[in-house]
Scaffold this active site. Structure first.
Site, PDB file in Angstrom:
ATOM      1  N   GLU A 111      59.190  91.944 -27.176  1.00 36.54           N
ATOM      2  CA  GLU A 111      58.651  92.009 -25.816  1.00 36.54           C
ATOM      3  C   GLU A 111      59.655  91.400 -24.854  1.00 36.54           C
ATOM      4  O   GLU A 111      60.474  90.573 -25.253  1.00 36.54           O
ATOM      5  CB  GLU A 111      57.348  91.201 -25.734  1.00 36.54           C
ATOM      6  N   CYS A 407      79.940  73.837  18.931  1.00 34.99           N
ATOM      7  CA  CYS A 407      79.866  73.301  20.294  1.00 34.99           C
ATOM      8  C   CYS A 407      80.198  71.818  20.358  1.00 34.99           C
ATOM      9  O   CYS A 407      80.224  71.238  21.443  1.00 34.99           O
ATOM     10  CB  CYS A 407      78.485  73.561  20.896  1.00 34.99           C
ATOM     11  N   CYS A 422      71.968  71.127  14.928  1.00 37.67           N
ATOM     12  CA  CYS A 422      72.686  70.945  16.177  1.00 37.67           C
ATOM     13  C   CYS A 422      71.614  70.974  17.270  1.00 37.67           C
ATOM     14  O   CYS A 422      70.887  71.953  17.402  1.00 37.67           O
ATOM     15  CB  CYS A 422      73.683  72.083  16.406  1.00 37.67           C
ATOM     16  N   CYS A 428      74.718  76.113  22.629  1.00 41.16           N
ATOM     17  CA  CYS A 428      75.525  76.309  21.419  1.00 41.16           C
ATOM     18  C   CYS A 428      75.587  77.822  21.109  1.00 41.16           C
ATOM     19  O   CYS A 428      74.550  78.450  20.879  1.00 41.16           O
ATOM     20  CB  CYS A 428      74.893  75.533  20.275  1.00 41.16           C
TER      21      CYS A 428
HETATM   22  S1  IVH Z   1      54.144  84.548 -26.350  1.00 40.03           S
HETATM   23  C1  IVH Z   1      52.312  81.256 -28.901  1.00 40.03           C
HETATM   24  N1  IVH Z   1      55.262  86.515 -25.038  1.00 40.03           N
HETATM   25  O1  IVH Z   1      57.377  82.050 -22.428  1.00 40.03           O
HETATM   26  C2  IVH Z   1      53.210  82.126 -28.149  1.00 40.03           C
HETATM   27  N2  IVH Z   1      55.401  84.328 -24.125  1.00 40.03           N
HETATM   28  O2  IVH Z   1      58.316  79.504 -24.017  1.00 40.03           O
HETATM   29  C3  IVH Z   1      52.816  82.276 -26.760  1.00 40.03           C
HETATM   30  N3  IVH Z   1      56.535  84.218 -21.937  1.00 40.03           N
HETATM   31  O3  IVH Z   1      54.675  79.835 -22.232  1.00 40.03           O
HETATM   32  C4  IVH Z   1      53.801  82.907 -25.897  1.00 40.03           C
HETATM   33  N4  IVH Z   1      56.973  86.373 -21.773  1.00 40.03           N
HETATM   34  O4  IVH Z   1      54.886  81.611 -20.424  1.00 40.03           O
HETATM   35  C5  IVH Z   1      55.020  85.182 -25.079  1.00 40.03           C
HETATM   36  N5  IVH Z   1      56.178  88.355 -23.952  1.00 40.03           N
HETATM   37  C6  IVH Z   1      55.923  87.053 -23.991  1.00 40.03           C
HETATM   38  C7  IVH Z   1      56.332  86.179 -22.956  1.00 40.03           C
HETATM   39  C8  IVH Z   1      56.054  84.807 -23.064  1.00 40.03           C
HETATM   40  C9  IVH Z   1      57.067  85.186 -21.174  1.00 40.03           C
HETATM   41  C10 IVH Z   1      56.536  82.783 -21.578  1.00 40.03           C
HETATM   42  C11 IVH Z   1      55.185  82.130 -21.695  1.00 40.03           C
HETATM   43  C12 IVH Z   1      55.347  80.995 -22.661  1.00 40.03           C
HETATM   44  C13 IVH Z   1      56.825  80.786 -22.679  1.00 40.03           C
HETATM   45  C14 IVH Z   1      57.222  80.300 -24.051  1.00 40.03           C
END
Ligand code: IVH
Length: 668
Positions: A111, A407, A422, A428
């Site tokens: 992801e 200025c 300023c 100015c």
């Molecule tokens: S999973 C237990 N998936 O990254 C796992 N987190 O350092 C829960 N984040 O606090 C997180 N994209 O705010 C997950 N595709 C994603 C994410 C994601 C951003 C952020 C989230 C989390 C932090 C982890």
């Protein structure tokens, strides 16, 4: 359809469906006009029938100004974080570790790692119940009212087999476009800028007034599901099920059959991320098989079955031959690093903002230093450090200037502010030209045909020294100037003539009063209706107005107290610039300073008539009850929740007849 209630329910269902198509599936199914028409119909019906109110109605996305801090809420499942790494090698090591006792290839779901702020949502019986920030992972802030304003978060889910109660987690973020326009507005209002979209998203989610959050255009992607009955099967398939319920799941989420595909995904997005219109700071790799996830389990802080690959912030080293200082239209002095040109994330960087004196001091910058320049979430590159190995012993420390480079005035720094100013507002040159350019701008008086070069030219010929001089420009004089000629001169005269019809709010914004951006200008114009009323308003009278705080009020009063400004207003008015609201005429100011909520059904006039009456007598009509409500204009059948709220806040109810007597009473 046999009852109003059925009609309301059916409209809500349709609007939820169209919202889903638009914000979640990126596939609008009806035109904006039709959508707006249905929405207006629903708003009208809900207004007439407060007894059918529903917090999850699509009409409720606008937010309410009821506020008062956030209550704390303990997460139903702790919010863990992820182990981070910046190297593909470590990803491979992680893969080797977890696959040790497993005979076959591991399937992963990759992801995007959205760069925003995490949120935990609870749904009960298919309806959004609560939204809580991460907080310390155990307890977070209940920001439900703010989250309700985010269009990509469904209020009501679709489908027949919804779990009764569950949590879903994801990230709330801000697109680059929204971030840029928000910062532009803040710059116009003289407010400090947000450093990056992440801070801006987090800040917008924690605003005390959800009406403000509604304006911030926040977005969300969801990525994790939690319930008492844990999910089974494949994480990827579960995400697809969630998508069918109406959740926004990123279309870039990908199932990878082995670790090589994971590495390819990382490599692909390391390049491709620059094409996204929102920030990501890495890739999250998750074991796809939920049974295997459970087997691997969690440490106290993070799951063993997932890991985050973070992108290196793109950084290059270059030399800093000079620091220059720019004076803006408000007089604020900004230090700018002049760099030896260098390629960074696809663009050549020659300059970087140093923001203010504190940042220069913190970096301990010296001239000719080799500096590290970084492009993170923010668009403007910044200097993040100095490579001391290259520092020459005789190098001169960069000092913030004491006098205006334009200025010569002595710079001032007000307590509690980071910027130096300023103070020479009237003479100015960059302040004069900046103010004129602001006045001319598209969102201000929208005077076409005069660009910055023309302002420069006219300023150098001493024909333009302030905004009022614009309307004294003379066709003959203009047409004889080098580089203009009769055609341009005629166009300029025409644009100036047209601009006189700009509304009062635009004129107010155009004046360039500190902290008065376009939104504030609209509020002020509506509340005071003409320049005389505004110019004579005291700080106390100003802060009564919705969204006007002490700082704005003081700035407005200070501006109108200056003789030079009074003269400018008088000259502009004489030239025919419109200094009053051109909407309805005001009949009286009997309701000035009053905020009135209308509720219930009426006999003598329609609801819209009452709205008009409030405004024509100088009052303000508001849709929701808050501490600042002066009274409730109540008909019959006021909704029970409204009644309870006004009782709690001690707000009086004024009947139809009492209200009409009040505004028609000649002695009042
Ligand atoms: S999973 C237990 N998936 O990254 C796992 N987190 O350092 C829960 N984040 O606090 C997180 N994209 O705010 C997950 N595709 C994603 C994410 C994601 C951003 C952020 C989230 C989390 C932090 C982890």
């Amino acid at each position: 359809m046999n009852s109003v209630h059925d009609k309301i329910i059916s409209l809500r269902e349709s609007l939820h469906k169209y919202n889903r198509a638009y914000y979640i599936e990126n596939n609008p199914t009806i035109s904006d006009e039709t959508f707006d028409k249905l929405m207006r119909e629903l708003v009208e019906l809900e207004n007439q029938h407060p007894e059918f109110a529903d917090i999850n109605s699509p009409t409720q996305r606008v937010g309410s100004d009821l506020s008062g801090g956030f209550s704390q809420y303990k997460h139903n499942f702790p919010m863990l974080s992820l182990d981070n790494t910046y190297s593909v090698e470590e990803i491979l090591n992680w893969h080797t570790r977890i696959s040790r006792n497993i005979g076959s290839e591991i399937t992963y779901t990759c992801e995007l790692k959205f760069d925003g702020t995490s949120i935990s949502l609870t749904y009960e019986h298919g309806r959004l119940l609560r939204a809580v920030t991460r907080g310390d992972g155990e307890v977070g802030d209940d920001v439900t009212n703010n989250v309700r304003t985010i269009n990509s978060i469904p209020l009501v889910l679709q489908g027949d087999e919804l779990p009764e109660l569950f949590d879903i987690r994801g990230e709330i973020f801000m697109s680059y476009a929204t971030f840029d326009s928000l910062n532009q507005e803040r710059a116009e209002a003289g407010l400090p800028l947000w450093a990056n979209p992440r801070n801006s998203a987090a800040g917008s989610l924690k605003l005390l007034d959800s009406k403000e959050t509604a304006k911030r255009n926040l977005e969300a992607y969801l990525y994790a599901f939690y319930s008492a009955e844990p999910p089974k099967g494949s994480h990827y398939n579960n995400l697809m099920t969630l998508r069918n319920m109406g959740f926004r799941i990123s279309e870039h989420t990908k199932r990878c059959r082995n670790i090589n595909e994971v590495v390819a995904f990382i490599e692909f997005w390391t390049e491709e991320r620059h094409k996204l219109n929102f920030p990501i700071d890495g890739i999250v790799i998750k074991v796809d098989d939920v049974a295997l996830q459970n087997e691997l389990g969690n440490t106290a802080k993070s799951p063993r079955w997932a890991v985050a690959y973070k992108f290196q912030a793109e950084q290059v080293k270059t030399r800093l031959p000079a620091v220059t200082f720019q004076v803006g239209r408000t007089g604020a002095v900004t230090p700018v690093a002049n760099l030896e040109p260098v390629l960074l994330a696809g663009t050549t960087v020659k300059r970087a903002s140093l923001h203010n004196a504190d940042i220069i001091a913190a970096l301990d910058l010296h001239l000719n230093d080799m500096v590290m320049v970084e492009k993170g979430g923010e668009i403007i590159p910044k200097i993040v450090g100095v490579d001391m190995d290259f520092r020459d012993k005789s190098a001169k420390k960069v000092e913030f200037i004491t006098h205006c480079p334009e200025c010569g005035s002595l710079l001032v720094r007000t307590e509690g502010e980071t910027a130096f100013y300023c103070p020479n507002e009237t003479f100015c040159p960059p302040q004069i030209k900046g103010k004129i350019e602001h006045f001319i701008g598209r969102k201000a008086m929208n005077i076409e045909n005069i660009g910055p070069e023309t302002v420069d030219l006219l300023f150098s010929k001493n024909m333009l020294n302030n905004i009022a001089d614009l309307y004294d420009l003379d066709y003959l004089q203009l047409s004889m100037l080098d580089g203009l000629g009769p055609k341009s001169a005629a166009n300029i005269m025409q644009s100036l003539e047209n601009s006189k019809k700009a509304g009062f709010d635009r004129v107010l914004f155009a004046l360039g009063i500190r902290y008065v951006g376009s939104t504030v200008a609209q509020k002020l114009a509506k509340a005071f209706r003409n320049i005389e009323a505004l110019a004579s308003a005291s700080v106390e009278q100003l802060i009564v107005v919705d969204e006007i705080g002490q700082r704005i009020a003081e700035s407005v009063v200070a501006w109108f107290s200056k003789e030079t400004n009074k003269t400018i207003i008088a000259r502009l008015a004489k030239a025919g610039v419109k200094f009053e609201l051109n909407a309805r005429e005001t009949l009286s100011s009997k309701l000035a300073g009053k905020t009135i909520v209308i509720s219930g059904s009426f006999e003598q006039h329609t609801r819209d008539d009452y709205k008009n009456m409030i405004e024509t007598h100088g009052g303000k009509n508001s849709g929701s009850i808050s501490k600042s409500t002066s009274f409730l204009l109540g008909g019959s059948n006021i909704g029970p929740s409204k009644l309870e709220k006004i009782k709690k806040l001690g707000i009086p109810i004024v009947s139809e007849t009492e209200f009409l007597n009040l505004i028609n009473d000649e002695t009042f």
